[in-house]
Design an enzyme around this catalytic site. Sequence first.
Site, PDB file in Angstrom:
ATOM      1  N   HIS A   1       0.866  -1.192   0.000  1.00 33.23           N
ATOM      2  CA  HIS A   1       0.000   0.000   0.000  1.00 33.23           C
ATOM      3  C   HIS A   1       0.898   1.235   0.000  1.00 33.23           C
ATOM      4  O   HIS A   1       2.135   1.108  -0.055  1.00 33.23           O
ATOM      5  CB  HIS A   1      -0.947  -0.034   1.198  1.00 33.23           C
ATOM      6  CG  HIS A   1      -0.259  -0.281   2.508  1.00 33.23           C
ATOM      7  ND1 HIS A   1       0.656   0.600   3.052  1.00 33.23           N
ATOM      8  CD2 HIS A   1      -0.309  -1.326   3.367  1.00 33.23           C
ATOM      9  CE1 HIS A   1       1.098   0.130   4.199  1.00 33.23           C
ATOM     10  NE2 HIS A   1       0.541  -1.050   4.410  1.00 33.23           N
TER      11      HIS A   1
ATOM     12  N   HIS B   1       4.073   1.301   2.259  1.00 36.73           N
ATOM     13  CA  HIS B   1       5.255   0.634   1.697  1.00 36.73           C
ATOM     14  C   HIS B   1       5.876   1.491   0.587  1.00 36.73           C
ATOM     15  O   HIS B   1       7.090   1.633   0.501  1.00 36.73           O
ATOM     16  CB  HIS B   1       4.863  -0.717   1.074  1.00 36.73           C
ATOM     17  CG  HIS B   1       4.302  -1.723   2.025  1.00 36.73           C
ATOM     18  ND1 HIS B   1       2.975  -2.091   2.009  1.00 36.73           N
ATOM     19  CD2 HIS B   1       4.879  -2.448   3.013  1.00 36.73           C
ATOM     20  CE1 HIS B   1       2.768  -3.017   2.936  1.00 36.73           C
ATOM     21  NE2 HIS B   1       3.892  -3.243   3.568  1.00 36.73           N
TER      22      HIS B   1
ATOM     23  N   GLN C   1       7.798 -14.971  12.246  1.00 36.94           N
ATOM     24  CA  GLN C   1       7.409 -13.845  13.095  1.00 36.94           C
ATOM     25  C   GLN C   1       5.929 -13.892  13.472  1.00 36.94           C
ATOM     26  O   GLN C   1       5.421 -12.998  14.122  1.00 36.94           O
ATOM     27  CB  GLN C   1       7.788 -12.506  12.452  1.00 36.94           C
ATOM     28  CG  GLN C   1       7.003 -12.113  11.229  1.00 36.94           C
ATOM     29  CD  GLN C   1       7.545 -10.841  10.589  1.00 36.94           C
ATOM     30  OE1 GLN C   1       8.600 -10.849   9.956  1.00 36.94           O
ATOM     31  NE2 GLN C   1       6.847  -9.730  10.764  1.00 36.94           N
TER      32      GLN C   1
ATOM     33  N   GLN D   1       9.388  -2.127  16.127  1.00 35.70           N
ATOM     34  CA  GLN D   1      10.213  -2.831  15.142  1.00 35.70           C
ATOM     35  C   GLN D   1      11.378  -1.942  14.713  1.00 35.70           C
ATOM     36  O   GLN D   1      12.519  -2.402  14.581  1.00 35.70           O
ATOM     37  CB  GLN D   1       9.366  -3.216  13.930  1.00 35.70           C
ATOM     38  CG  GLN D   1      10.158  -3.781  12.765  1.00 35.70           C
ATOM     39  CD  GLN D   1       9.252  -4.362  11.690  1.00 35.70           C
ATOM     40  OE1 GLN D   1       8.801  -5.494  11.794  1.00 35.70           O
ATOM     41  NE2 GLN D   1       8.972  -3.596  10.649  1.00 35.70           N
TER      42      GLN D   1
ATOM     43  N   SER E   1      -2.338  -0.170   6.557  1.00 29.74           N
ATOM     44  CA  SER E   1      -1.828  -1.465   6.990  1.00 29.74           C
ATOM     45  C   SER E   1      -2.420  -2.535   6.084  1.00 29.74           C
ATOM     46  O   SER E   1      -3.582  -2.433   5.671  1.00 29.74           O
ATOM     47  CB  SER E   1      -2.269  -1.733   8.432  1.00 29.74           C
ATOM     48  OG  SER E   1      -2.123  -3.107   8.731  1.00 29.74           O
TER      49      SER E   1
END
Length: 281
Positions: A31, A34, A58, A150, A182
Amino acid sequence: MKIVESFGDLQKALGELKQSVGFVPTMGYLHDGHLSLVNKAKEDCGSVVVSIFANPIQFAEDEDIDNYPRDIDRDLNLLIDGGTDLVWIPTVKSMYPEDFQTWVNVEKVSIPLEGKFRPTHFRGVTTVVSKLFNAVHPDKAYFGQKDAQQAVVIKQMTRDLNYPIEIIICPIIREPDGLAMSSRNIYLNDQERQAALCLSQGLLAAGDSFQAGERDAEKLRHTVKNVIKKESLAELQYISCAHPETLKELEGNVETSLLSMAVFIGQTRLIDNVLLGNSKS
Ligand code: PAJ
């Protein structure tokens, strides 16, 4: 734009790139969040490499990686339009052969916040990012502030393991109504999509209160809680006001801090954050 899958093809393709190399690791289903990282890498570097890999290690067992959204053709078209030079799409088998048994684990900053509720998450992130860095050896790597912890964990890993890579953290890209972009937003139905606005609205309310002079960590957390509480489809998992680098929870008066949270909207777990007292937010 070149597309490669194997390590061998990646190495060959990397050899043909213009220096310097900017790297954007992703799990796909791209999206504008990114793509903002790709754009920044394009501005800064001679070549842009993007990886697409939904990293199984993860995700916890109950997090269902098989349902992680995927649309590789759409992703590739977006990356072509964004001016990406090389896309690496490794397979799970090549990243984690059967006897795989080495982990990269960043200790302190992986433990609070997301780490408390997803205890195996960050060692999965740091292990894969370390493998990606070792394969791509970029000059700069781009991550989003959307995943604030992160970003802290990756910066720590990069320092601790002496990777000669500059880590660039890019601002959160939001929908016009404030919802942080997201890949998981696709899971929300219309009603939930509307309810999900409580995350950004809670942060906005706390940000306004901070602007107006409120400095007490508990009151700032409380302001967010109150907004979330009013939304019947929302269930707050945690709200934190923490030191932006150590991620230690703060009490009393704060100057700069990371206000972050996780909220369930129905079955979908969303995270959002804002840096208070910092112009970068
Ligand atoms: P993924 O969720 O695909 O995100 C890839 C990158 O995009 C991350 O650095 C993330 O912070 C950034 N990003 C996501 N949404 C954003 C938004 N709204 N605004 C700005 N940046 C945003 O994060 C991962 O993948 C994985 O953990 C990964 C680092 C690839 C390791 O597997």
